[in-house]
Design a protein around this motif. Structure first.
Motif, PDB file in Angstrom:
ATOM      1  N   THR A 196      -2.802  11.438  -4.250  1.00 46.79           N
ATOM      2  CA  THR A 196      -3.815  11.042  -3.265  1.00 46.79           C
ATOM      3  C   THR A 196      -4.593  12.249  -2.757  1.00 46.79           C
ATOM      4  O   THR A 196      -5.756  12.139  -2.380  1.00 46.79           O
TER       5      THR A 196
ATOM      6  N   CYS B 189      -8.440  11.201  -1.149  1.00 48.21           N
ATOM      7  CA  CYS B 189      -8.398   9.975  -0.349  1.00 48.21           C
ATOM      8  C   CYS B 189      -8.483  10.324   1.135  1.00 48.21           C
ATOM      9  O   CYS B 189      -7.808  11.238   1.606  1.00 48.21           O
TER      10      CYS B 189
ATOM     11  N   CYS C  27      -7.672   3.515  -1.224  1.00 47.70           N
ATOM     12  CA  CYS C  27      -7.831   4.627  -2.162  1.00 47.70           C
ATOM     13  C   CYS C  27      -6.574   4.851  -2.995  1.00 47.70           C
ATOM     14  O   CYS C  27      -6.641   5.067  -4.200  1.00 47.70           O
ATOM     15  N   ALA C  28      -5.398   4.791  -2.354  1.00 46.49           N
ATOM     16  CA  ALA C  28      -4.152   5.030  -3.082  1.00 46.49           C
ATOM     17  C   ALA C  28      -3.966   3.997  -4.180  1.00 46.49           C
ATOM     18  O   ALA C  28      -3.501   4.308  -5.286  1.00 46.49           O
TER      19      ALA C  28
ATOM     20  N   CYS D 261      -4.432   5.905  -7.477  1.00 48.86           N
ATOM     21  CA  CYS D 261      -3.047   6.270  -7.805  1.00 48.86           C
ATOM     22  C   CYS D 261      -2.167   5.023  -7.818  1.00 48.86           C
ATOM     23  O   CYS D 261      -1.022   5.063  -7.335  1.00 48.86           O
TER      24      CYS D 261
ATOM     25  N   CYS E  65       1.707   4.945  -6.894  1.00 50.54           N
ATOM     26  CA  CYS E  65       2.022   4.392  -5.578  1.00 50.54           C
ATOM     27  C   CYS E  65       3.046   3.265  -5.697  1.00 50.54           C
ATOM     28  O   CYS E  65       4.024   3.220  -4.940  1.00 50.54           O
TER      29      CYS E  65
ATOM     30  N   ASP F 164       0.196   9.376   6.805  1.00 47.00           N
ATOM     31  CA  ASP F 164      -0.131   9.856   5.461  1.00 47.00           C
ATOM     32  C   ASP F 164       0.547  11.173   5.116  1.00 47.00           C
ATOM     33  O   ASP F 164       0.760  11.472   3.948  1.00 47.00           O
TER      34      ASP F 164
ATOM     35  N   ARG G   7      -1.790   9.686   1.508  1.00 50.15           N
ATOM     36  CA  ARG G   7      -2.994   9.258   2.218  1.00 50.15           C
ATOM     37  C   ARG G   7      -3.282   7.772   2.021  1.00 50.15           C
ATOM     38  O   ARG G   7      -3.187   7.264   0.920  1.00 50.15           O
TER      39      ARG G   7
END
Length: 267
Positions: free
Chosen positions: A67, A72, A79-80, A84, A88, A172, A177
């Motif tokens: 992240t 992010c 965003c994660a 990702c 994640c 985060d 994040r």
């Protein structure tokens, strides 16, 4: 009975079990209910760190690295998942298919928990302002004073009827994040003598956006330990909790002050 037939019967029997009997287990390397149960009763940062080290520290490091490279924003909960997603998902236990609803306030309503009546001086919400760590290298009762970390925001609420809610917010800096969890434990307060206080945890939840999804992780099947302390009130607005024993670990809370009302716009 042939082995193949036995296997078929076992599979049928397993499918017939209630959902509670087939609850997913925490997998090593994945952050899940076992970790959140551990966190839910922590007050100092070292305790939280230990809970996160047991099983999921490496997976969170990979997620935070991803992240960070994806730039992010801390408040971007999508965003994660977008940048990702697989990393994640591998870092956390899958959310239950039918997640339970958030418990708004376990200390209010017809099913509110009740323990020992709490004196007026203890009633209210207390925010952690300082904590101590045992000096383990010296092996004695000396303490090193440390300030609470900003990424572990902790508060303790005590009600007149002997109910408590302990909250720990993971942001985060811990989860990567865009992911945030508020881990809550609640239960009954027991008071004995003039200065002894016990928190008997009965249940809890971890709530918040993780990997782009709102999670409600039930902690009711966790093994809660509860906590025993001696307490003191200093200058009416400071609550000091001390763990009995050789280390005499100490936590200092300040009474939460009501937020000032926002100024009304001028006509």
């Amino acid at each position: 009975m042939r082995p193949s037939r036995l296997l078929v019967l076992l599979l049928v029997f397993s499918a017939a079990l209630p959902a509670a009997a087939q609850a997913p287990r925490t997998v090593a390397g994945v952050c899940g209910r076992t970790n959140w149960v551990c966190v839910s009763e922590c007050i100092d940062a070292e305790c939280v760190d230990k809970c996160m080290r047991e099983g999921c520290e490496d997976s969170l490091k990979r997620l935070k690295s991803c992240t960070s490279k994806a730039a992010c924003a801390p408040d971007d909960t999508q965003c994660a998942a977008k940048s990702c997603g697989l990393t994640c998902e591998r870092a956390f236990e899958p959310a239950p298919k039918s997640p339970e609803k958030p418990v708004e306030d376990p200390c209010e309503g017809p099913k509110a928990l009740q323990g020992t009546a709490v004196p007026a001086e203890l009633v209210g919400t207390w925010v952690l302002s300082a904590a101590s760590l045992p000096d383990v290298e010296q092996g004695n009762a000396d303490r090193i004073e440390v300030q609470p970390r900003s990424d572990y925001a902790r508060s303790l609420r005590l009600t007149p009827t002997g109910c408590f809610v302990l909250r720990t917010k993971l942001d985060d800096a811990t989860l990567g994040r865009g992911s945030t969890l508020e881990v809550r434990a609640w239960g009954k307060v027991e008071l004995s003598g003039k200065d002894k206080l016990a928190l008997r945890t009965q249940d809890g939840q971890a709530l918040g956006p993780v990997c782009g999804k709102e999670r409600v992780v039930p902690l009711s099947k966790g093994k809660f330990k509860g906590g025993d302390y001696t307490y003191a009130i200093e200058e009416k607005d400071s609550l000091i909790l001390t763990v009995p024993g050789a280390t005499r670990q100490t936590f200092q809370f300040e009474r939460e002050k009501p937020q000032a009302p926002e100024p009304q716009p001028k006509p």
